[in-house]
Motif scaffolding. Structure first.
Motif, PDB file in Angstrom:
ATOM      1  N   CYS A  44     -52.029   5.315  27.658  1.00 13.09           N
ATOM      2  CA  CYS A  44     -51.226   4.399  27.409  1.00 13.09           C
ATOM      3  C   CYS A  44     -50.104   5.542  27.277  1.00 13.09           C
ATOM      4  O   CYS A  44     -48.838   4.920  26.817  1.00 13.09           O
ATOM      5  N   ASP A  48     -45.634   5.924  28.682  1.00 11.88           N
ATOM      6  CA  ASP A  48     -45.400   5.701  27.112  1.00 11.88           C
ATOM      7  C   ASP A  48     -44.311   6.924  27.539  1.00 11.88           C
ATOM      8  O   ASP A  48     -43.398   7.126  26.861  1.00 11.88           O
ATOM      9  N   GLY A  53     -40.859   4.743  24.624  1.00  9.04           N
ATOM     10  CA  GLY A  53     -40.684   3.695  23.970  1.00  9.04           C
ATOM     11  C   GLY A  53     -40.723   2.155  23.997  1.00  9.04           C
ATOM     12  O   GLY A  53     -41.118   1.602  22.803  1.00  9.04           O
ATOM     13  N   PRO A  56     -46.200   0.198  22.839  1.00  8.96           N
ATOM     14  CA  PRO A  56     -46.073   0.129  21.345  1.00  8.96           C
ATOM     15  C   PRO A  56     -47.206   1.059  20.402  1.00  8.96           C
ATOM     16  O   PRO A  56     -48.832   0.470  20.345  1.00  8.96           O
ATOM     17  N   HIS A  58     -47.818   2.623  17.885  1.00  8.17           N
ATOM     18  CA  HIS A  58     -48.944   2.146  16.442  1.00  8.17           C
ATOM     19  C   HIS A  58     -49.905   1.092  16.739  1.00  8.17           C
ATOM     20  O   HIS A  58     -51.072   0.773  15.878  1.00  8.17           O
ATOM     21  N   LYS A  59     -50.021   0.521  18.354  1.00  6.42           N
ATOM     22  CA  LYS A  59     -51.374  -0.024  18.327  1.00  6.42           C
ATOM     23  C   LYS A  59     -52.075   0.237  19.129  1.00  6.42           C
ATOM     24  O   LYS A  59     -53.372   0.728  18.962  1.00  6.42           O
ATOM     25  N   VAL A  76     -54.075  -2.876  25.344  1.00  2.00           N
ATOM     26  CA  VAL A  76     -52.341  -2.408  24.836  1.00  2.00           C
ATOM     27  C   VAL A  76     -51.276  -1.970  26.355  1.00  2.00           C
ATOM     28  O   VAL A  76     -50.518  -2.140  26.930  1.00  2.00           O
ATOM     29  N   VAL A  80     -48.503  -4.012  28.751  1.00  2.00           N
ATOM     30  CA  VAL A  80     -47.820  -2.822  29.187  1.00  2.00           C
ATOM     31  C   VAL A  80     -47.227  -2.567  31.110  1.00  2.00           C
ATOM     32  O   VAL A  80     -45.590  -2.950  31.494  1.00  2.00           O
ATOM     33  N   ARG A 131     -44.568  11.184  18.603  1.00  2.00           N
ATOM     34  CA  ARG A 131     -44.518   9.935  19.018  1.00  2.00           C
ATOM     35  C   ARG A 131     -46.380   9.188  18.310  1.00  2.00           C
ATOM     36  O   ARG A 131     -46.812   7.998  17.930  1.00  2.00           O
ATOM     37  N   GLY A 135     -47.972   6.602  15.631  1.00  2.00           N
ATOM     38  CA  GLY A 135     -48.520   5.865  15.469  1.00  2.00           C
ATOM     39  C   GLY A 135     -49.525   5.415  13.692  1.00  2.00           C
ATOM     40  O   GLY A 135     -50.813   4.815  13.960  1.00  2.00           O
TER      41      GLY A 135
END
Length: 272
Positions: A44, A48, A53, A56, A58-59, A76, A80, A131, A135
């Protein structure tokens, strides 16, 4: 681009160490084994970094240990992929098992894809630690390092404050621990060697199966009634069905084609 990366692409011949170095340097992590990336969190964050960006974060759970939590990370990632129109199906059920080969292949593909997007150039403006902190899922690597130092300091303090008998006992205990540590190091080295050998065998078996499938397709094609008696099809089958592994059947097949061609020219001359 994603769908054009086939199994024989050079991406799948990138070594385990190169993949680990790429991850650690890009994301400021300290992974030592491919299986440590099985949770999907690393993948993930790689996306990113490639598309800042978009994920997400935070997930994303970097502390995922159970298959359920790992699957959430891959959900997730798949969302994406869909958003970016990346045509890649993620074999989640295989990846979360933590098998080296499955995870290595996915990371090899991921590196190849990201390199095709950014030209293999690291995004210097991307702060991977920040980053992860946003999260709230950053691993407490530094904290564990500090705890280790604290324990060492306490041990030194206790040994210094003990009497002579206590020092002797600690000395014996330390020697025993050093012996255990050395043996443990040998076991880890052997385990790593075994893992590397298994990985090499898996890759060789996959390559063998790939070429065998190609040969089987050629065999089926040569058995089609419309072409099975053509000189080229017969010559190919001579090579496929050759019994002697030490001698090549290529010369015999070439001779057969030449004879067939000469025979065809002779018959054509008679007809004229």
């Amino acid at each position: 681009m994603a769908s054009s990366i086939g199994m024989m692409d050079s991406a799948y011949f990138v070594g385990r160490n190169e993949i680990l170095n790429w991850i650690n340097n890009s994301l400021q992590l300290n992974l030592s084994r491919i299986e440590e990336a099985a949770s999907g969190a690393v993948q993930c964050q790689v996306i990113d970094m490639t598309y800042p960006g978009v994920v997400p974060m935070h997930k994303v759970n970097f502390d995922a240990k159970t298959e359920y939590d790992m699957i959430q990370n891959y959900k997730v990632l798949q969302e994406v992929f869909n958003k970016l129109k990346i045509e890649k199906h993620i074999e989640v059920n295989r990846l979360v098992k933590g098998k080296t080969l499955d995870n290595l292949e996915f990371l090899q593909w991921l590196k190849r894809y990201c390199d095709s997007v950014n030209g293999g150039i690291m995004n210097e403006n991307y702060n991977p630690v920040e980053r992860r902190l946003k999260g709230g899922k950053e691993r407490n690597l530094k904290g564990s390092h500090k705890s280790s130092k604290s324990l060492q300091a306490n041990n030194l303090h206790n040994s210094a404050s003990g009497d002579t008998a206590g020092i002797n006992k600690n000395s014996v205990s330390k020697q025993g621990k050093m012996g255990i540590a050395a043996a443990s190091g040998d076991v880890q080295a052997l385990s790593k060697e075994i893992t590397d050998l298994k990985l090499s065998i898996d890759l060789l078996e996959k390559e063998r199966d790939f070429y065998f499938a190609k040969l089987r397709d050629i065999e089926i094609l040569c058995q089609i009634p419309e072409v099975e008696n053509l000189p080229m099809a017969v010559a190919v089958k001579k090579i496929l069905y050759a019994v002697d592994a030490k001698e090549s059947a290529l010369e015999e097949a070439q001779e057969y084609i030449s004879q067939s061609a000469d025979s065809g020219e002779t018959e054509e001359g008679k007809d004229n």
